[in-house]
Design an enzyme around this catalytic site. Structure first.
Site, PDB file in Angstrom:
ATOM      1  N   CYS A  90       0.832  -1.548   0.084  1.00  0.00           N
ATOM      2  CA  CYS A  90      -0.178   0.273  -0.316  1.00  0.00           C
ATOM      3  C   CYS A  90       1.520   1.285  -0.066  1.00  0.00           C
ATOM      4  O   CYS A  90       1.739   1.251   0.932  1.00  0.00           O
ATOM      5  CB  CYS A  90      -0.884  -0.344   0.612  1.00  0.00           C
ATOM      6  N   CYS A  93      -0.382   4.064   2.604  1.00  0.00           N
ATOM      7  CA  CYS A  93      -0.483   4.515   3.586  1.00  0.00           C
ATOM      8  C   CYS A  93      -0.220   2.868   4.485  1.00  0.00           C
ATOM      9  O   CYS A  93       1.519   2.370   3.976  1.00  0.00           O
ATOM     10  CB  CYS A  93      -1.961   3.904   4.682  1.00  0.00           C
ATOM     11  N   SER A  94      -1.081   1.660   4.268  1.00  0.00           N
ATOM     12  CA  SER A  94      -0.967   0.262   4.909  1.00  0.00           C
ATOM     13  C   SER A  94      -1.412  -0.627   4.902  1.00  0.00           C
ATOM     14  O   SER A  94      -2.572  -1.352   5.080  1.00  0.00           O
ATOM     15  CB  SER A  94      -0.481   0.371   6.639  1.00  0.00           C
ATOM     16  N   CYS A  95      -2.707  -0.154   4.045  1.00  0.00           N
ATOM     17  CA  CYS A  95      -3.982  -0.662   3.707  1.00  0.00           C
ATOM     18  C   CYS A  95      -3.499  -1.810   3.876  1.00  0.00           C
ATOM     19  O   CYS A  95      -3.164  -2.623   2.479  1.00  0.00           O
ATOM     20  CB  CYS A  95      -4.951  -0.231   2.011  1.00  0.00           C
TER      21      CYS A  95
END
Lengths: 185, 104
Positions: A90, A93-95
């Protein structure tokens, strides 16, 4: 203590239920993790009809197993073959597919991985100890808030006789992010 | 097999994560909006240095949530800061091992 302060204020205003917070933490610490994803992958290896359905509509298939996104996101399963190796990042962000893999590891959230996965995926794979044949293409999938990916790693050779439970043990978290391979028994 | 990594590196990461997920599930904000805001904070924080994905990641997360809650009028910055100080005082005055309470 800043988090504690927010909790107190929101609880006083009736905007949150503190018991629900404990329930969420318990769920993610104890009940949701890469075993869920491994279950899905092992079944896809063992059951061709399940595999086809998973590739067709992963959201529906994993929901039926009880793994659905709390944020209403869609799941997509991508399959590794001799020709293609899939890898998930991602960049924003950090999906991450929480219901299937739990909370992402630190490196998944780091700037280094998020930037390099797209720019130099083969080097990143090498850092993880994965070397692919020259003619295997690397495809990098960028997750979003609405769309999360699960990599179905290649089924290791010599696992024809194994049942679903035994296959599950071969499926590592990293192999479902695409930064690792399934364990060869 | 190596020992599994802890899911959350610190208790406050877990609390913050749960608080945000709960607010989302209660319909206070939608997740794509949250993700967009969080991504913007991460970019801002990462301009001068590489974020390691640990404490600095959740620091960005907290800043995003504080800003969002302040904008919505649910937790003004001044009130949060005052409450934070109240909790700090409570932790300091509570004997080790006793449950911490805001009521002095």
């Amino acid at each position: 203590m800043r988090v504690k302060a927010l909790e107190t204020i929101l609880t006083e205003k009736g905007l949150i239920d503190p018991a629900a917070l404990d329930e969420i933490i318990d769920t993610y610490e104890n009940r949701i993790g890469p075993r869920n994803g491994a279950h899905v992958v092992a079944r896809a290896w063992a059951d061709p009809a399940f595999r086809a359905a998973l590739l067709e509509d992963a959201t529906a298939v994993v929901s039926e197993l009880g793994y659905y996104g709390r944020q209403g996101e869609h799941m997509v399963a991508v399959e590794n073959t001799d020709d293609v190796h899939n890898m998930v990042v991602c960049t924003l962000c950090s999906c991450y597919p929480w219901p299937l893999l739990g909370i992402p590891p630190g490196w998944y959230k780091s700037d280094a991985y998020r930037a390099r996965a797209v720019r130099e995926p083969r080097k990143v794979l090498a850092d993880f100890g994965v070397t692919l044949p020259e003619d295997t293409a690397v495809r990098v999938w960028d997750s979003t808030a609405e769309l999360r990916y699960l990599v179905i790693p290649k089924r290791p050779a010599g696992t024809e006789g194994l049942d679903e439970a035994a296959l599950m043990d071969l499926v590592t978290r990293d192999s479902m992010i695409g930064t690792g391979l399934a364990i060869t028994p | 097999m190596t020992r599994p990594e802890p899911v959350f590196e610190a208790p406050w990461h877990a609390q913050l994560f749960a608080l945000t997920v709960h607010l989302n599930e209660a319909g206070r904000f939608d997740w794509p909006d949250w993700a967009a805001r969080f991504a913007a904070t991460l970019v801002r924080h990462g301009v001068n240095r590489d974020l390691n994905g640990g404490d600095d990641y959740f620091a960005a997360w907290l800043e995003t949530l504080e800003t969002l809650l302040a904008e919505k009028g649910w937790a003004e910055a001044a009130a949060v800061s005052q409450m934070r100080d109240a909790w700090e005082a409570a932790y300091l005055r509570t004997p080790h091992g006793d449950p911490v309470s805001l009521d002095a």
